[in-house]
Design an enzyme around this catalytic site. Structure first.
Site, short mmCIF file in Angstrom:
data_model
loop_
_atom_site.label_atom_id
_atom_site.label_comp_id
_atom_site.label_asym_id
_atom_site.label_seq_id
_atom_site.Cartn_x
_atom_site.Cartn_y
_atom_site.Cartn_z
N ILE A 17 47.65 36.51 40.86
CA ILE A 17 47.87 36.31 42.30
C ILE A 17 48.76 35.10 42.55
CG2 ILE A 17 46.70 35.80 44.51
CD1 ILE A 17 46.21 38.67 43.34
N THR A 123 38.98 34.92 45.53
CA THR A 123 37.82 35.59 46.12
C THR A 123 36.56 34.81 45.76
OG1 THR A 123 38.99 37.65 45.78
CG2 THR A 123 36.63 37.80 46.25
N LYS A 208 36.70 39.91 52.88
CA LYS A 208 37.31 40.20 51.58
C LYS A 208 36.29 40.86 50.64
CE LYS A 208 39.34 40.26 47.77
NZ LYS A 208 40.58 40.82 47.32
N ARG A 215 34.51 49.93 48.79
CA ARG A 215 35.11 50.83 47.80
C ARG A 215 34.14 51.09 46.64
NH1 ARG A 215 40.11 53.00 47.35
NH2 ARG A 215 41.12 52.92 45.32
N ARG A 248 36.63 62.96 59.39
CA ARG A 248 35.95 61.66 59.28
C ARG A 248 35.25 61.46 57.93
NH1 ARG A 248 35.76 63.36 64.25
NH2 ARG A 248 33.90 64.63 63.91
N GLY A 259 36.14 49.39 36.97
CA GLY A 259 36.55 48.18 36.26
C GLY A 259 37.39 47.26 37.10
N CYS A 262 37.74 42.92 40.44
CA CYS A 262 37.47 42.86 41.88
C CYS A 262 36.24 43.69 42.25
CB CYS A 262 38.69 43.32 42.64
SG CYS A 262 40.17 42.45 42.11
N ARG A 323 40.21 44.10 31.95
CA ARG A 323 39.05 43.35 32.43
C ARG A 323 37.99 44.31 33.00
NH1 ARG A 323 41.60 39.02 36.31
NH2 ARG A 323 42.89 40.82 36.74
N1 SAJ Z 1 38.11 53.85 41.05
C1 SAJ Z 1 37.28 54.96 40.98
N2 SAJ Z 1 37.35 55.87 42.00
C2 SAJ Z 1 38.19 55.72 43.06
C3 SAJ Z 1 39.02 54.58 43.12
C4 SAJ Z 1 38.95 53.65 42.09
O1 SAJ Z 1 36.50 55.13 40.06
O2 SAJ Z 1 38.18 56.58 43.95
C5 SAJ Z 1 38.02 52.83 39.98
C6 SAJ Z 1 39.31 52.63 39.20
O3 SAJ Z 1 39.40 53.57 38.16
C7 SAJ Z 1 39.16 51.20 38.72
C8 SAJ Z 1 38.36 50.52 39.83
O4 SAJ Z 1 37.81 51.56 40.60
O5 SAJ Z 1 38.41 51.14 37.53
C9 SAJ Z 1 39.15 49.58 40.73
O6 SAJ Z 1 40.41 50.11 41.04
P1 SAJ Z 1 41.12 50.03 42.49
O7 SAJ Z 1 42.46 50.62 42.36
O8 SAJ Z 1 40.24 50.61 43.52
O9 SAJ Z 1 41.17 48.49 42.85
P2 SAJ Z 1 41.62 47.12 42.13
O10 SAJ Z 1 40.40 46.50 41.54
O11 SAJ Z 1 42.79 47.29 41.23
O12 SAJ Z 1 42.09 46.29 43.43
C10 SAJ Z 1 41.15 46.08 44.49
C11 SAJ Z 1 41.83 46.44 45.82
N3 SAJ Z 1 40.82 46.51 46.88
C12 SAJ Z 1 40.74 47.56 47.70
O13 SAJ Z 1 41.45 48.55 47.63
C13 SAJ Z 1 39.69 47.48 48.76
C14 SAJ Z 1 42.90 45.41 46.17
O14 SAJ Z 1 43.43 45.65 47.47
C15 SAJ Z 1 42.30 43.98 46.11
O15 SAJ Z 1 43.28 43.00 46.41
C16 SAJ Z 1 41.81 43.75 44.70
O16 SAJ Z 1 40.77 44.71 44.46
C17 SAJ Z 1 41.29 42.33 44.58
O17 SAJ Z 1 42.01 41.49 44.01
O18 SAJ Z 1 40.22 42.03 45.13
#
Ligand code: SAJ
Length: 424
Positions: A17, A123, A208, A215, A248, A259, A262, A323
């Site tokens: 970041i 965060t 945040k 998610r 909706r 993983g 975040c 990570r």
């Molecule tokens: N994943 C699933 N199912 C889904 C979406 C994701 O299993 O439907 C898994 C992915 O495979 C992965 C994990 O979730 O292992 C996280 O992936 P991601 O693409 O959802 O998010 P990150 O961790 O790369 O980034 C998130 C983002 N947050 C949101 O979308 C709310 C990003 O905007 C933040 O800035 C970041 O965390 C952070 O730094 O906090």
């Protein structure tokens, strides 16, 4: 505006970041100093080199370093603005480790002067800005909110799209008072094209954490659906596709686990020390249990003594970041069983995982003599796998697709037996 550009901003912590943020600010015209304790990062930065993989970042860093707008430093200097972008790791007991935040605040406190502004981007648990950083800065003898200013401006960027999202996303700025928030808003207006909303620091911290918690909880729901679907004899992916046609409803995607630093961490920060937050905790545990669920399914399919070839190790597609990767957890669980493993990932470097010897560089060598191929991460490159070639290499034609990614019709024609996570 022009007044701000004459000022100096110091970004403390040049990681995923900090470095992109420092570069985007420098590109917007303000003089930026990048501080990091890792001398190697500073040395490389000052010759315009980047050690992080992020699209567009190397070009941008080169440009701003050459223009003299961004300079790496390893000793804290006086500055007008300070951004704290250091890691906030999680302890064994799921509490936040704020050591880096505290030491960054201390070194800023040693050089801070009247009129300066400090911004926390890392965060952190609710209250960190006001209750932890505030008092450390006040040790300088300057009055918080009157002589020095402090706010939380959480990063919200998606790894892989950081440069674009830094500029385009909306921002929340939570000040310890209104004046702090206004000052920070004025600074970010240098490059943010999205909207900027002002609030108090604790609300910004909770926002945040809640974004990532939202998610994580929704992914847990999708994973629960995947498990239920296997019992009920339906295809979870089809259920999700059709249910999401409802205006909706937005069910997320099932997965072998969640993983990254975040989603797998922030929900714990949100509920820290409260003894509340049952859905949040349960969701974390459901997502954490997925690697074990996947392991059981694999062993039911091929039994012990088999060779298992795993494709994809990073925590999500098209990046090298491992990570909290659920696939590495799956590997660890399988290592305890009587199976042979071979691992492949086009992005992850051998040296960055604890068992480099299991990694095979060529994908066709990786599947050689395998009893089952497990698609762990849907890297775009895997669209080009030549399965005719694969079918000649494997011992048994079993595929476990944990991401609903592979072309099932094509694989069936080649005689593969396909198992899909979320379908019995
Ligand atoms: N994943 C699933 N199912 C889904 C979406 C994701 O299993 O439907 C898994 C992915 O495979 C992965 C994990 O979730 O292992 C996280 O992936 P991601 O693409 O959802 O998010 P990150 O961790 O790369 O980034 C998130 C983002 N947050 C949101 O979308 C709310 C990003 O905007 C933040 O800035 C970041 O965390 C952070 O730094 O906090």
């Amino acid at each position: 505006m022009s007044l701000i550009k004459d000022k100096t901003l110091t970004v403390v912590g040049l990681g995923y970041i900090g470095l992109p943020t420092a570069s985007v600010f420098a590109n917007a015209g303000i003089n930026v100093l990048g501080f990091d304790l890792n001398e190697n990062i500073i040395k490389n930065l000052n010759i315009g080199e980047v050690l992080i993989e992020e699209p567009g970042l190397p070009e941008l860093v080169k440009k701003v370093v050459r223009a003299g707008k961004l300079k790496g430093i390893s000793k804290m200097e006086e500055s007008d603005y300070f951004i704290i972008a250091v890691p906030t790791p999680i302890n064994e007991d799921k509490t936040a480790n704020l050591d880096y935040v505290k030491s960054a605040s201390k070194s800023i406190g040693e050089v801070i002067k009247k009129g300066d502004t400090v911004i926390l981007e890392s965060t952190s648990p609710p209250g960190t800005t006001e209750d932890i950083i505030g008092p450390i800065l006040e040790e300088s003898g300057l009055k918080l909110g009157e002589e020095i200013f402090l706010a939380h401006s959480p990063e919200r960027v998606l790894p892989g799209k950081i440069i674009n999202e830094l500029t385009k996303n909306d921002r929340i700025i939570g000040g310890v008072n209104q004046e702090s928030a206004e000052k920070v808003k004025e600074l970010y207006e240098l490059f943010v094209e999205g909207r900027i909303f002002i609030t108090d620091s604790k609300t910004a911290e909770v926002c945040k954490l809640m974004e990532n918690t939202y998610r994580d909880v929704n992914i847990a729901l999708a994973n629960e659906l995947a498990i239920l679907s296997e019992n009920m004899g339906v295809n979870a992916w089809e259920v999700i596709e059709f249910a999401n046609k409802h205006p909706r409803v937005n069910i997320h995607q099932p997965s072998p686990g969640v993983g990254g630093h975040c989603l797998a961490v922030d929900p714990w920060f949100l509920i820290e020390g409260q003894g509340e937050g049952k859905i949040i905790e349960l969701s974390r545990n459901i997502n954490d249990s997925m690697p074990s669920y996947v392991k059981d399914r694999i062993l039911k399919l091929v039994g012990s003594g088999s060779k298992i070839s795993i494709l994809g190790l990073s925590y999500k597609p098209n990046i090298d970041d491992t990570r909290e990767s659920p696939i590495l957890k799956l590997v660890e669980l399988l290592k305890e069983e009587d199976v042979e493993l071979s691992l492949h990932d086009p992005f992850v470097k051998k040296q960055s995982i604890p068992y480099p010897d299991l990694m095979v560089e060529d994908i066709y060598d990786a599947v050689d003599n395998a009893d089952i191929i497990v698609l762990g991460v849907n890297h775009t490159q895997y669209e080009d796998i030549d399965f005719t070639r694969v079918s000649e290499k494997v011992a048994r034609k079993n595929i476990f697709d944990t991401r609903n990614f592979l072309d099932e019709e094509e694989l069936k024609k080649l005689g593969f037996n396909i198992t899909l996570l979320g379908r019995s």
